[in-house]
Motif scaffolding. Structure first.
Motif, PDB file in Angstrom:
ATOM      1  N   GLY A  23      54.722 -15.635 -21.778  1.00  0.00           N
ATOM      2  CA  GLY A  23      53.815 -16.778 -21.660  1.00  0.00           C
ATOM      3  C   GLY A  23      53.749 -17.336 -20.267  1.00  0.00           C
ATOM      4  N   SER A  24      54.728 -17.004 -19.410  1.00  0.00           N
ATOM      5  CA  SER A  24      54.701 -17.508 -18.039  1.00  0.00           C
ATOM      6  C   SER A  24      53.484 -17.032 -17.280  1.00  0.00           C
ATOM      7  N   ALA A  25      52.895 -15.947 -17.726  1.00  0.00           N
ATOM      8  CA  ALA A  25      51.703 -15.440 -17.050  1.00  0.00           C
ATOM      9  C   ALA A  25      50.530 -16.380 -17.219  1.00  0.00           C
ATOM     10  N   LEU A  26      50.583 -17.212 -18.249  1.00  0.00           N
ATOM     11  CA  LEU A  26      49.499 -18.149 -18.499  1.00  0.00           C
ATOM     12  C   LEU A  26      49.861 -19.558 -18.058  1.00  0.00           C
ATOM     13  N   SER A  27      50.821 -19.673 -17.147  1.00  0.00           N
ATOM     14  CA  SER A  27      51.268 -21.001 -16.732  1.00  0.00           C
ATOM     15  C   SER A  27      50.177 -21.800 -16.049  1.00  0.00           C
ATOM     16  N   ILE A  28      49.139 -21.117 -15.573  1.00  0.00           N
ATOM     17  CA  ILE A  28      48.058 -21.840 -14.890  1.00  0.00           C
ATOM     18  C   ILE A  28      47.319 -22.762 -15.836  1.00  0.00           C
TER      19      ILE A  28
ATOM     20  N   THR B 148      54.292  -8.811 -17.476  1.00  0.00           N
ATOM     21  CA  THR B 148      53.917 -10.149 -16.993  1.00  0.00           C
ATOM     22  C   THR B 148      53.094 -10.047 -15.717  1.00  0.00           C
ATOM     23  N   THR B 149      53.528  -9.199 -14.787  1.00  0.00           N
ATOM     24  CA  THR B 149      52.776  -9.005 -13.543  1.00  0.00           C
ATOM     25  C   THR B 149      51.395  -8.424 -13.827  1.00  0.00           C
ATOM     26  N   THR B 150      51.352  -7.462 -14.739  1.00  0.00           N
ATOM     27  CA  THR B 150      50.065  -6.855 -15.103  1.00  0.00           C
ATOM     28  C   THR B 150      49.147  -7.885 -15.745  1.00  0.00           C
ATOM     29  N   LEU B 151      49.705  -8.696 -16.628  1.00  0.00           N
ATOM     30  CA  LEU B 151      48.897  -9.712 -17.302  1.00  0.00           C
ATOM     31  C   LEU B 151      48.359 -10.732 -16.302  1.00  0.00           C
ATOM     32  N   GLN B 152      49.187 -11.143 -15.359  1.00  0.00           N
ATOM     33  CA  GLN B 152      48.727 -12.088 -14.339  1.00  0.00           C
ATOM     34  C   GLN B 152      47.593 -11.494 -13.507  1.00  0.00           C
ATOM     35  N   ALA B 153      47.724 -10.229 -13.136  1.00  0.00           N
ATOM     36  CA  ALA B 153      46.666  -9.574 -12.349  1.00  0.00           C
ATOM     37  C   ALA B 153      45.375  -9.483 -13.147  1.00  0.00           C
ATOM     38  N   LEU B 154      45.465  -9.146 -14.423  1.00  0.00           N
ATOM     39  CA  LEU B 154      44.270  -9.037 -15.258  1.00  0.00           C
ATOM     40  C   LEU B 154      43.608 -10.399 -15.464  1.00  0.00           C
TER      41      LEU B 154
ATOM     42  N   LEU C  12      43.526  -6.650 -20.950  1.00  0.00           N
ATOM     43  CA  LEU C  12      44.087  -7.884 -21.508  1.00  0.00           C
ATOM     44  C   LEU C  12      44.472  -7.713 -22.966  1.00  0.00           C
ATOM     45  N   SER C  13      43.650  -6.985 -23.697  1.00  0.00           N
ATOM     46  CA  SER C  13      43.952  -6.746 -25.107  1.00  0.00           C
ATOM     47  C   SER C  13      45.279  -6.022 -25.273  1.00  0.00           C
ATOM     48  N   VAL C  14      45.502  -4.991 -24.462  1.00  0.00           N
ATOM     49  CA  VAL C  14      46.754  -4.232 -24.543  1.00  0.00           C
ATOM     50  C   VAL C  14      47.945  -5.112 -24.177  1.00  0.00           C
ATOM     51  N   CYS C  15      47.824  -5.838 -23.064  1.00  0.00           N
ATOM     52  CA  CYS C  15      48.941  -6.685 -22.609  1.00  0.00           C
ATOM     53  C   CYS C  15      49.257  -7.789 -23.605  1.00  0.00           C
ATOM     54  N   LEU C  16      48.219  -8.414 -24.158  1.00  0.00           N
ATOM     55  CA  LEU C  16      48.444  -9.523 -25.086  1.00  0.00           C
ATOM     56  C   LEU C  16      49.022  -9.032 -26.405  1.00  0.00           C
ATOM     57  N   ARG C  17      48.620  -7.865 -26.863  1.00  0.00           N
ATOM     58  CA  ARG C  17      49.219  -7.319 -28.080  1.00  0.00           C
ATOM     59  C   ARG C  17      50.680  -6.963 -27.843  1.00  0.00           C
ATOM     60  N   ALA C  18      50.971  -6.431 -26.641  1.00  0.00           N
ATOM     61  CA  ALA C  18      52.346  -6.038 -26.346  1.00  0.00           C
ATOM     62  C   ALA C  18      53.260  -7.241 -26.201  1.00  0.00           C
ATOM     63  N   SER C  19      52.716  -8.346 -25.693  1.00  0.00           N
ATOM     64  CA  SER C  19      53.565  -9.523 -25.427  1.00  0.00           C
ATOM     65  C   SER C  19      53.356 -10.626 -26.451  1.00  0.00           C
ATOM     66  N   ARG C  20      52.705 -10.308 -27.562  1.00  0.00           N
ATOM     67  CA  ARG C  20      52.384 -11.350 -28.541  1.00  0.00           C
ATOM     68  C   ARG C  20      53.643 -11.993 -29.115  1.00  0.00           C
TER      69      ARG C  20
END
Length: 325
Positions: free
Chosen positions: A68-73, A240-246, A54-62
């Protein structure tokens, strides 16, 4: 004395049988503690791996708003008019656990009372449910406590479907009924977990964890987790897919750990209760044995006195009478 020897003998036998049952329950509790603690420790490394991912994905997509669509939930596109806080309270189905359920019910009731908005509470465990109902809290659902580590995974799946997917279903239903009801959509904006966490021995304490929303504060805390080596990773494929899975794994592991810690604390409390019960039963058996021996000795003494009195009476009757000269 009201007790008789047969009654005392029956009580002693019942105490012996009860102690055998308590010893069996004590052994089961000790074995259960071991398996649930092992499962919690086994998840620690996996949980750490999920956090690093999550740290890697969030830094990459910051700086990429499209991620942000990955956090639509937890960040719905439509503004919500109804604030809803969901909570999952982990208790027990069985008794003989001391103040285990009372402690978590009282703690969760106090914490939820301080939160704004409407509350929906799901409870794991029949005994905890009774205490929460006694605290005038409205419950939205009930789950049975898993009896093994293998049964935790289906429970976690049921919780996620009931709380998160349930909100989505409600929104779709509301959307089919017209635009006026569309503005009154309802979804979970906050999700809290309440459970007893074991500290040492039979000591545990109620704790809480805010699982949702995965807001900016949560994202910043995750993004600050340092990578353990100098070889920095990169996200392959769709971030985005990776972030959703994590995120799915993060929710799953968090719920699994909460349930496993609650079960370990429950069995630790039951083990302590069984140890106290053993001591009480041993003391009761000792008191009953003393009373039994004392009463039996009293009966033996009475019979001896009767025999002695009879012998003396018989001896006195057989002695010849002396006439005076």
């Amino acid at each position: 004395m009201s007790d008789t020897l047969p009654n005392l003998h029956r009580k002693i036998e019942r105490a012996r049988e009860l102690r055998s049952v308590v010893s069996t329950m004590k052994g089961l509790a000790a074995a259960s503690i071991s398996q649930f603690e092992k499962s919690t420790r086994a998840l620690d490394d996996y949980y750490r791996a999920v956090q690093l991912g999550l740290s890697v994905c969030l830094r990459a997509s910051r700086r990429d708003t499209s991620k942000g669509s990955a956090l639509s939930i937890v960040e719905p596109r439509v503004k919500q008019n109804i604030e809803l806080t969901a909570a999952v309270v982990f208790g027990s189905d069985q008794g003989l656990v001391g103040q285990f359920n009372e402690a978590i019910a009282q703690y969760s009731a106090q914490e939820l009372a301080a939160l704004p908005g409407r509350k929906k509470i799901w409870v794991v465990g029949e005994r905890a449910q009774d205490h929460l109902l006694g605290a005038d809290l409205s419950l939205a659902g009930f789950f049975t406590v898993p009896l093994s580590v293998q049964a935790i995974t289906p429970l976690v799946g049921q919780i996620l479907i009931e709380i998160l997917a349930g909100g989505e279903t409600h929104r779709r239903t509301a959307g089919q009924q017209g635009s006026q009801q569309e503005s009154q959509r309802e979804s979970v904006q906050q999700l809290y977990l309440f459970y007893n966490s074991r500290r040492s021995g039979a000591v545990y304490e109620p704790v809480s964890q805010r699982l949702l929303p995965l807001d900016e504060t949560w994202r910043r805390s995750m993004a600050r987790i340092p990578w353990p080596t100098r070889k920095l990773p990169e996200v392959l494929g769709s971030s985005t897919t990776t972030l959703q899975a994590l995120i799915r794994e993060y929710l799953f592991v968090s719920l699994f750990r909460a349930c496993a810690e609650s079960l370990a604390s429950e069995n630790a409390s039951r083990l302590a209760a069984m140890e106290r019960a053993e001591r009480n039963i041993d003391q009761l058996r000792e008191d009953l044995q003393k009373t039994f021996y004392r009463l039996r000795q009293s009966k033996i003494d009475e019979e001896l006195f009767d025999v002695i009195a009879g012998v003396e009476a018989l001896t006195g009757a057989q002695q010849p009478k002396h006439r005076a000269d």
